[in-house]
Design a protein around this motif. Structure first.
Motif, short mmCIF file in Angstrom:
data_model
loop_
_atom_site.label_atom_id
_atom_site.label_comp_id
_atom_site.label_asym_id
_atom_site.label_seq_id
_atom_site.Cartn_x
_atom_site.Cartn_y
_atom_site.Cartn_z
N ALA A 163 0.82 -1.21 0.00
CA ALA A 163 0.00 0.00 0.00
C ALA A 163 0.86 1.26 0.00
N ALA A 164 1.97 1.23 0.73
CA ALA A 164 2.83 2.42 0.83
C ALA A 164 3.39 2.81 -0.54
N LYS A 165 3.92 1.85 -1.26
CA LYS A 165 4.53 2.15 -2.57
C LYS A 165 3.48 2.51 -3.61
N VAL A 166 2.31 1.87 -3.53
CA VAL A 166 1.24 2.19 -4.49
C VAL A 166 0.79 3.63 -4.33
N THR A 167 0.58 4.07 -3.09
CA THR A 167 0.10 5.43 -2.87
C THR A 167 1.16 6.47 -3.24
N LEU A 168 2.43 6.13 -3.10
CA LEU A 168 3.48 7.05 -3.54
C LEU A 168 3.47 7.20 -5.05
N LEU A 169 3.44 6.08 -5.77
CA LEU A 169 3.42 6.13 -7.23
C LEU A 169 2.11 6.73 -7.74
N PHE A 170 1.05 6.53 -6.98
CA PHE A 170 -0.27 7.03 -7.35
C PHE A 170 -0.31 8.56 -7.40
N ASN A 171 0.62 9.21 -6.71
CA ASN A 171 0.64 10.67 -6.67
C ASN A 171 1.04 11.30 -8.00
N MET A 172 1.20 10.49 -9.02
CA MET A 172 1.43 11.03 -10.36
C MET A 172 0.24 11.84 -10.86
N ASN A 173 -0.92 11.74 -10.17
CA ASN A 173 -2.06 12.55 -10.60
C ASN A 173 -1.76 14.04 -10.47
N VAL A 174 -0.85 14.41 -9.54
CA VAL A 174 -0.43 15.81 -9.43
C VAL A 174 0.34 16.20 -10.69
N PHE A 175 1.17 15.31 -11.18
CA PHE A 175 1.93 15.58 -12.40
C PHE A 175 1.00 15.73 -13.60
N THR A 176 -0.07 14.94 -13.63
CA THR A 176 -1.06 15.07 -14.70
C THR A 176 -1.70 16.45 -14.69
N GLY A 177 -2.06 16.92 -13.50
CA GLY A 177 -2.64 18.25 -13.39
C GLY A 177 -1.67 19.33 -13.83
N PHE A 178 -0.39 19.13 -13.51
CA PHE A 178 0.64 20.09 -13.92
C PHE A 178 0.75 20.15 -15.45
N ILE A 188 8.65 14.95 -8.26
CA ILE A 188 7.60 13.92 -8.27
C ILE A 188 8.03 12.75 -9.16
N LEU A 189 8.56 13.07 -10.34
CA LEU A 189 9.03 12.02 -11.23
C LEU A 189 10.19 11.24 -10.61
N PHE A 190 11.10 11.95 -9.94
CA PHE A 190 12.25 11.30 -9.32
C PHE A 190 11.80 10.38 -8.18
N SER A 191 10.85 10.84 -7.36
CA SER A 191 10.36 10.01 -6.26
C SER A 191 9.64 8.77 -6.79
N SER A 192 8.92 8.91 -7.92
CA SER A 192 8.25 7.76 -8.53
C SER A 192 9.28 6.74 -9.02
N LEU A 193 10.37 7.23 -9.61
CA LEU A 193 11.43 6.33 -10.06
C LEU A 193 12.06 5.60 -8.87
N LEU A 194 12.30 6.32 -7.78
CA LEU A 194 12.87 5.69 -6.58
C LEU A 194 11.91 4.64 -6.01
N ALA A 195 10.61 4.95 -5.98
CA ALA A 195 9.63 4.00 -5.46
C ALA A 195 9.60 2.74 -6.31
N PHE A 196 9.69 2.89 -7.63
CA PHE A 196 9.72 1.73 -8.51
C PHE A 196 10.97 0.89 -8.27
N LEU A 197 12.12 1.54 -8.17
CA LEU A 197 13.37 0.81 -7.94
C LEU A 197 13.35 0.09 -6.60
N ALA A 198 12.77 0.74 -5.58
CA ALA A 198 12.67 0.11 -4.26
C ALA A 198 11.79 -1.13 -4.31
#
Length: 360
Positions: free
Chosen positions: A298-313, A335-345
């Protein structure tokens, strides 16, 4: 559902727990043809590919929700209330999912009572999340609403997962969350932090409360998904999302709606196109988000899920012609960098699990 060994019953072979297609947390599964106990005919990715698939669906869910929010704001400006929009989305979900459940032979009578209760709670809470967030968008604007709701979700989801699911919160998860929240704040530039010359509205406090409520409700919905039995059908989850959305919104739309949907379409025919786009994006969001929760923590999903902010941008920059500031560009990059880190983790964690299994 839940028998350890398959048995013949009327010529139909019942699946074992390992035959489950959409498992919550199991690493191995294999497809069967006509599964009757809430399972869908599909093959779950294994090993490191599970991390890739989980990250992909989480990102896709965030992007599609961001697109949905854009249509919601446009729809409100066109005369459609958030209650009306959620009602339409919920009805379409049921119409789409019921034939798919019949095709895949998903038997509601064989679903465990615990899973029924969890699905009802999840569907009701997520309907409430949608309404709270949509109204907060209207009351305090996209920047404040997004910063509060989306920023709180990873923290709340991680806390709930640690308390009730025994998911471990690692140092890397904390670092990723901080980077992600920093990016969200820079992109959204909420008034309560950056300040503005705009006048405060009468209902600003209510908007802030609704944003926090939206984060709490979605986090609880994610928790209920992770608590469901292994093999719970994703189609079943989507069906209850639609049914609960109808139950929550239909009475309100009937008794309190100031403008019928037909009148909104007649006054502005473009609303039909906006509503179609919103429903399509919402269907993609609800499928992707729940699929991701069945593949990743759940933790990693909700972090990656925050890409909706990038969509609004992106929408604000390319659709509405607003020139981004340097802070917004830095925030989007974070936001993109944190998503990449979450995926790698997630990828590394899955790889370590495989190596541990091979050693033993």
């Amino acid at each position: 559902m839940g028998d350890v060994a398959s048995r013949k019953n009327g010529g139909i072979s019942e699946p074992t727990e390992n035959d489950s297609i959409l498992n919550n947390g199991n690493e191995n599964s294999r497809p069967s043809h006509h599964q009757e106990s809430g399972n869908v005919e599909d093959e779950r990715p294994q090993g490191c590919w599970g991390a890739i698939a989980g990250a992909f669906y989480a990102l896709l869910g965030g992007l599609s929700l961001g697109a949905t929010d854009i249509f919601v704001v446009i729809g409100v400006e066109g005369g459609m209330s958030p209650f009306q929009q959620l009602l339409v989305k919920s009805i379409v979900i049921v119409i789409v999912i019921v034939p798919l459940m019949m095709y895949h032979s998903v038997n509601l009578l064989k679903v465990k009572r615990k899973d029924i209760i969890l699905n009802i709670l999840k569907g009701t809470f997520e309907a409430g999340n949608t309404l709270c967030f949509n109204y907060s968008l209207v009351l305090i604007g996209v920047g404040d609403a997004t910063a509060i709701a989306v920023g709180c979700i990873p923290i709340l989801a991680s806390l709930l997962a640690c308390l009730f699911l025994s998911e471990k919160c690692k140092v890397i998860d904390v670092i990723i969350t901080i980077i992600n929240l920093t990016g969200i704040l820079l992109v959204s530039r909420p008034e309560f932090i950056f300040g503005t010359t705009a006048e405060h509205g009468e209902y600003d406090s209510l908007g802030y409360v609704l944003s926090i409520a939206a984060a709490v409700l979605l986090s609880l919905g994610a928790l209920f998904t992770k608590m469901m039995s292994d093999g719970t059908s994703l189609l079943l989850i989507l069906l209850f999302n639609g049914i609960c959305g109808i139950v929550v919104t239909a009475p309100t739309v009937y008794f309190f709606s100031t403008m019928p949907l037909l009148a909104a379409f007649q006054s502005n025919p473009k609303n039909v196109g906006f509503l179609t786009g919103m429903v399509a994006c919402f269907l993609l969001y609800i499928y992707s988000f729940n699929k991701a929760l069945q593949l990743e923590t759940a933790a990693k999903v909700t972090l990656l899920f925050n890409m909706n902010v990038f969509t609004g941008f992106l929408a604000d920059t390319f659709l509405f012609g607003n020139t981004p500031t340097n802070l917004e560009l830095i925030g989007a990059a974070l936001i993109l960098f944190s998503s990449l880190l979450a995926f790698l983790a997630a990828f590394w964690a899955n790889r370590q699990k495989i190596e541990d299994v091979e050693k033993n």
